[in-house]
Design a protein around this motif. Structure first.
Motif, PDB file in Angstrom:
ATOM      1  N   GLU A  33       0.865  -1.178   0.000  1.00  0.00           N
ATOM      2  CA  GLU A  33       0.000   0.000   0.000  1.00  0.00           C
ATOM      3  C   GLU A  33       0.903   1.229   0.000  1.00  0.00           C
ATOM      4  OE1 GLU A  33      -2.743   2.480   3.136  1.00  0.00           O
ATOM      5  OE2 GLU A  33      -2.767   0.285   3.290  1.00  0.00           O
ATOM      6  N   VAL A  34       0.727   2.104  -0.997  1.00  0.00           N
ATOM      7  CA  VAL A  34       1.636   3.235  -1.181  1.00  0.00           C
ATOM      8  C   VAL A  34       0.873   4.545  -1.093  1.00  0.00           C
ATOM      9  CG1 VAL A  34       3.346   4.318  -2.683  1.00  0.00           C
ATOM     10  CG2 VAL A  34       3.110   1.822  -2.682  1.00  0.00           C
ATOM     11  N   ARG A  35       1.349   5.434  -0.222  1.00  0.00           N
ATOM     12  CA  ARG A  35       0.806   6.786  -0.120  1.00  0.00           C
ATOM     13  C   ARG A  35       1.930   7.787  -0.404  1.00  0.00           C
ATOM     14  NH1 ARG A  35      -1.814   6.462   5.853  1.00  0.00           N
ATOM     15  NH2 ARG A  35      -2.518   4.268   5.783  1.00  0.00           N
ATOM     16  N   VAL A  36       1.580   8.855  -1.095  1.00  0.00           N
ATOM     17  CA  VAL A  36       2.560   9.854  -1.501  1.00  0.00           C
ATOM     18  C   VAL A  36       2.127  11.223  -0.991  1.00  0.00           C
ATOM     19  CG1 VAL A  36       3.631  11.039  -3.466  1.00  0.00           C
ATOM     20  CG2 VAL A  36       3.224   8.565  -3.559  1.00  0.00           C
ATOM     21  N   LEU A  37       3.083  11.968  -0.461  1.00  0.00           N
ATOM     22  CA  LEU A  37       2.877  13.375  -0.120  1.00  0.00           C
ATOM     23  C   LEU A  37       3.806  14.200  -0.990  1.00  0.00           C
ATOM     24  CD1 LEU A  37       1.790  15.736   1.507  1.00  0.00           C
ATOM     25  CD2 LEU A  37       3.413  15.156   3.342  1.00  0.00           C
ATOM     26  N   THR A  38       3.233  15.078  -1.807  1.00  0.00           N
ATOM     27  CA  THR A  38       4.019  15.849  -2.767  1.00  0.00           C
ATOM     28  C   THR A  38       3.373  17.207  -2.990  1.00  0.00           C
ATOM     29  OG1 THR A  38       5.086  15.734  -4.949  1.00  0.00           O
ATOM     30  CG2 THR A  38       2.824  14.921  -4.804  1.00  0.00           C
ATOM     31  N   GLY A  39       3.952  17.981  -3.917  1.00  0.00           N
ATOM     32  CA  GLY A  39       3.425  19.296  -4.252  1.00  0.00           C
ATOM     33  C   GLY A  39       2.671  19.275  -5.563  1.00  0.00           C
ATOM     34  N   VAL A  65      -1.800   4.130  -6.496  1.00  0.00           N
ATOM     35  CA  VAL A  65      -0.994   4.942  -5.592  1.00  0.00           C
ATOM     36  C   VAL A  65      -1.836   6.130  -5.128  1.00  0.00           C
ATOM     37  CG1 VAL A  65       1.059   6.381  -5.350  1.00  0.00           C
ATOM     38  CG2 VAL A  65       1.159   4.263  -6.697  1.00  0.00           C
ATOM     39  N   ARG A  66      -1.982   6.271  -3.815  1.00  0.00           N
ATOM     40  CA  ARG A  66      -2.752   7.384  -3.257  1.00  0.00           C
ATOM     41  C   ARG A  66      -1.829   8.583  -3.074  1.00  0.00           C
ATOM     42  NH1 ARG A  66      -5.239   4.759   2.011  1.00  0.00           N
ATOM     43  NH2 ARG A  66      -5.830   6.937   2.376  1.00  0.00           N
ATOM     44  N   ILE A  67      -2.219   9.710  -3.653  1.00  0.00           N
ATOM     45  CA  ILE A  67      -1.362  10.899  -3.690  1.00  0.00           C
ATOM     46  C   ILE A  67      -2.079  12.060  -3.016  1.00  0.00           C
ATOM     47  CG2 ILE A  67      -0.130  12.527  -5.171  1.00  0.00           C
ATOM     48  CD1 ILE A  67      -0.273  10.278  -7.357  1.00  0.00           C
ATOM     49  N   ARG A  68      -1.382  12.714  -2.119  1.00  0.00           N
ATOM     50  CA  ARG A  68      -1.872  13.982  -1.588  1.00  0.00           C
ATOM     51  C   ARG A  68      -0.925  15.088  -2.048  1.00  0.00           C
ATOM     52  NH1 ARG A  68      -3.695  15.041   4.496  1.00  0.00           N
ATOM     53  NH2 ARG A  68      -5.359  13.691   3.706  1.00  0.00           N
ATOM     54  N   ARG A  69      -1.491  16.079  -2.724  1.00  0.00           N
ATOM     55  CA  ARG A  69      -0.729  17.251  -3.151  1.00  0.00           C
ATOM     56  C   ARG A  69      -1.074  18.429  -2.238  1.00  0.00           C
ATOM     57  NH1 ARG A  69       1.638  16.156  -8.007  1.00  0.00           N
ATOM     58  NH2 ARG A  69       0.691  14.458  -9.231  1.00  0.00           N
ATOM     59  N   VAL A  70      -0.057  19.201  -1.891  1.00  0.00           N
ATOM     60  CA  VAL A  70      -0.280  20.372  -1.047  1.00  0.00           C
ATOM     61  C   VAL A  70       0.243  21.610  -1.765  1.00  0.00           C
ATOM     62  CG1 VAL A  70      -0.248  19.064   1.109  1.00  0.00           C
ATOM     63  CG2 VAL A  70       1.893  20.010   0.201  1.00  0.00           C
ATOM     64  N   ALA A  71      -0.291  22.745  -1.383  1.00  0.00           N
ATOM     65  CA  ALA A  71       0.023  24.006  -2.049  1.00  0.00           C
ATOM     66  C   ALA A  71       1.495  24.376  -1.892  1.00  0.00           C
ATOM     67  CB  ALA A  71      -0.854  25.115  -1.495  1.00  0.00           C
ATOM     68  N   LEU A  72       2.001  25.093  -2.887  1.00  0.00           N
ATOM     69  CA  LEU A  72       3.345  25.656  -2.830  1.00  0.00           C
ATOM     70  C   LEU A  72       3.407  26.886  -3.724  1.00  0.00           C
ATOM     71  CD1 LEU A  72       4.338  24.631  -5.797  1.00  0.00           C
ATOM     72  CD2 LEU A  72       5.216  22.657  -4.580  1.00  0.00           C
ATOM     73  N   TYR A  73       4.497  27.634  -3.588  1.00  0.00           N
ATOM     74  CA  TYR A  73       4.748  28.767  -4.466  1.00  0.00           C
ATOM     75  C   TYR A  73       5.531  28.253  -5.666  1.00  0.00           C
ATOM     76  CZ  TYR A  73       6.782  33.086  -6.258  1.00  0.00           C
ATOM     77  OH  TYR A  73       7.183  34.120  -7.077  1.00  0.00           O
ATOM     78  N   PRO A  74       4.919  28.193  -6.861  1.00  0.00           N
ATOM     79  CA  PRO A  74       5.612  27.587  -8.009  1.00  0.00           C
ATOM     80  C   PRO A  74       6.627  28.539  -8.634  1.00  0.00           C
ATOM     81  CG  PRO A  74       3.423  28.300  -8.666  1.00  0.00           C
ATOM     82  CD  PRO A  74       3.544  28.597  -7.206  1.00  0.00           C
ATOM     83  N   SER A  75       7.858  28.116  -8.692  1.00  0.00           N
ATOM     84  CA  SER A  75       8.910  28.902  -9.342  1.00  0.00           C
ATOM     85  C   SER A  75      10.102  27.999  -9.577  1.00  0.00           C
ATOM     86  CB  SER A  75       9.326  30.089  -8.473  1.00  0.00           C
ATOM     87  OG  SER A  75      10.394  30.801  -9.079  1.00  0.00           O
ATOM     88  N   HIS A  76      10.793  28.245 -10.678  1.00  0.00           N
ATOM     89  CA  HIS A  76      12.050  27.533 -10.933  1.00  0.00           C
ATOM     90  C   HIS A  76      12.987  28.439 -11.717  1.00  0.00           C
ATOM     91  CE1 HIS A  76      14.188  23.751 -10.465  1.00  0.00           C
ATOM     92  NE2 HIS A  76      14.659  23.906 -11.685  1.00  0.00           N
TER      93      HIS A  76
END
Length: 415
Positions: A33-39, A65-76
């Motif tokens: 069982e796979v959970r992901v925390l990402t942006g 795959v269960r994925i949770r995305r959280v807010a971020l300031y996008p820049s590169h």
């Protein structure tokens, strides 16, 4: 097992940012069982990808795959302030809106890039009591020094001292620490990491996007069957030694066999285009950033792929992800680098190695590859593909990470 992945970067982001997704799918296929925390995906452009809308958090399920995305300031971009905002905003959002997704797990795999991911990592480790496998994909503070984002001086020295202490805290909290090249393992030991904590887990490629038999782009780009194509695909930055590549191509412009294709984007893109114009490197074509689905065709177009690393304090330990991608695609390489990357290149049988950041040496390497001919280059590529299967394959990588997670799970009773 119930396992988690904590990474600021994840699918559908391309290149090295796609590799945590490869791991997640591989673990899921093994029955975990796979959970992901990402942006939210924004690499490499710094703009939110199509199909996504920024929110405090978002839940997805992709291929079990269960994925949770959280807010971020996008820049590169090249702004240190923007980079700090991007990295810091993900870390804080992950703590506020994400870490509960990683509760009650047996172990969590963590990408250490950037090191601000340590904040949610420590929360998971010390509050939720979940053991951690830390994968050292970038060296800190070495990466900051090599990037040139912060000028040498008192500020950089203070930043390096703080980041070194920060990293020591990350290493102490991890049950297992994976490193991606032999030199990194040696360096971590010199920095105080216990040898018994360390495990060698080199990175893999996104094999689903790299097929040696893919159709190429030669006809589309009007490239003749007798011409040798040199490809650089990836970030156009300062550390890749691309100015030397442009100058080398200008030095061999008299050799009509060579066509150089440069695909990608980055902070150095405009300066490289200008350098090609002023140096007379008419054998270079800039393709811009291609969509992910076109990458197999581009990889197949190249008879040789360029891997460059400018000489820096960390170049000897750096293993660019394009090494694995090129080997998996069954293509030959021209490697302008030293240390671990040069060692792997020579061991693979798929590369010619030259001095880094040296246009004369790179030009000689280009001529040597052209002299070998396309048939010989294909043979080198086949050797590289076999070496990849033995050394870097997804199957091998997932198995190594799985073993590290199992080891960390066994340590849970001591938490």
């Amino acid at each position: 097992m119930r396992v988690g992945l904590l990474s600021q970067w994840f699918d559908p982001e391309p290149g090295p940012a796609s590799l945590p997704g490869v791991l997640a799918r591989g673990l899921a296929k093994r029955g975990h069982e796979v959970r992901v925390l990402t942006g939210f995906p924004n690499y490499p452009t710094g703009r939110l990808m199509s199909g996504y809308r920024m929110a405090r958090r978002m839940e997805e399920t992709l291929e079990d795959v269960r994925i949770r995305r959280v807010a971020l300031y996008p820049s590169h971009d090249a702004s240190p302030v923007h980079r700090v905002a991007t990295y810091g905003s993900f870390a804080m959002s992950a703590i506020v809106s994400g870490v509960d997704a990683l509760r009650d797990l047996d172990a969590v795999w963590v990408s250490n890039s950037p090191i601000t991911v340590s904040l949610p990592m420590w929360f998971v480790r010390y509050v939720h009591k979940v053991p951690v496998v830390l994968h050292v994909l970038d060296l800190w503070p070495d990466s900051v020094r090599a990037s040139g984002l912060v000028a040498p001086g008192r500020t950089l020295r203070a930043l390096e001292r703080g980041m070194s202490a920060w990293c020591r805290g990350m290493y102490r909290s991890a049950g297992r620490i994976a490193y991606i090249s032999p030199g990194v393992g040696d360096l971590l030991q010199r920095r105080g990491v216990a040898k018994e904590k360390l495990v060698y887990i080199p990175m893999w490629a996104d094999e689903s996007a790299l097929t040696p038999a893919a159709n190429d782009m030669r006809a589309e780009l009007s490239i003749g069957p007798d011409q040798t194509v040199l490809v650089y695909a990836g970030t156009l930055g300062e550390t890749q030694g691309l100015t030397a590549l442009v100058d080398a191509c200008a030095a061999v412009v008299d050799d009509r066999r060579l066509v150089c294709l440069v695909a990608g984007s980055g902070v150095a893109e405009e300066s490289l285009r200008q350098r090609a114009r002023t140096s007379g490197a008419t054998n270079i074509r800039f393709l811009g950033r291609l969509p992910k689905e076109r990458m197999p065709a581009l990889m197949a177009t190249g008879d040789v792929h360029f891997v460059g690393l400018r000489p820096t304090s960390m170049a000897a330990y750096t293993m660019p992800s394009k090494v694995q991608a090129t080997l998996a695609s069954g293509r030959a390489m021209l490697v302008a680098g030293e240390g671990d990357v040069a060692t792997v290149a020579r061991q693979s049988g798929a590369a010619v190695t030259v001095l880094p950041d040296d246009p004369v040496a790179i030009a000689a390497g280009i001529r040597a590859m052209c002299d070998l001919g396309r048939d010989e280059l294909r043979d080198m590529g086949r050797q590289g593909r076999a070496y990849y299967a033995r050394t870097f394959s997804v199957e091998a990588g997932v198995e190594r990470v799985e073993a590290a997670l199992l080891h960390a799970k066994g340590m849970r009773v001591h938490l």
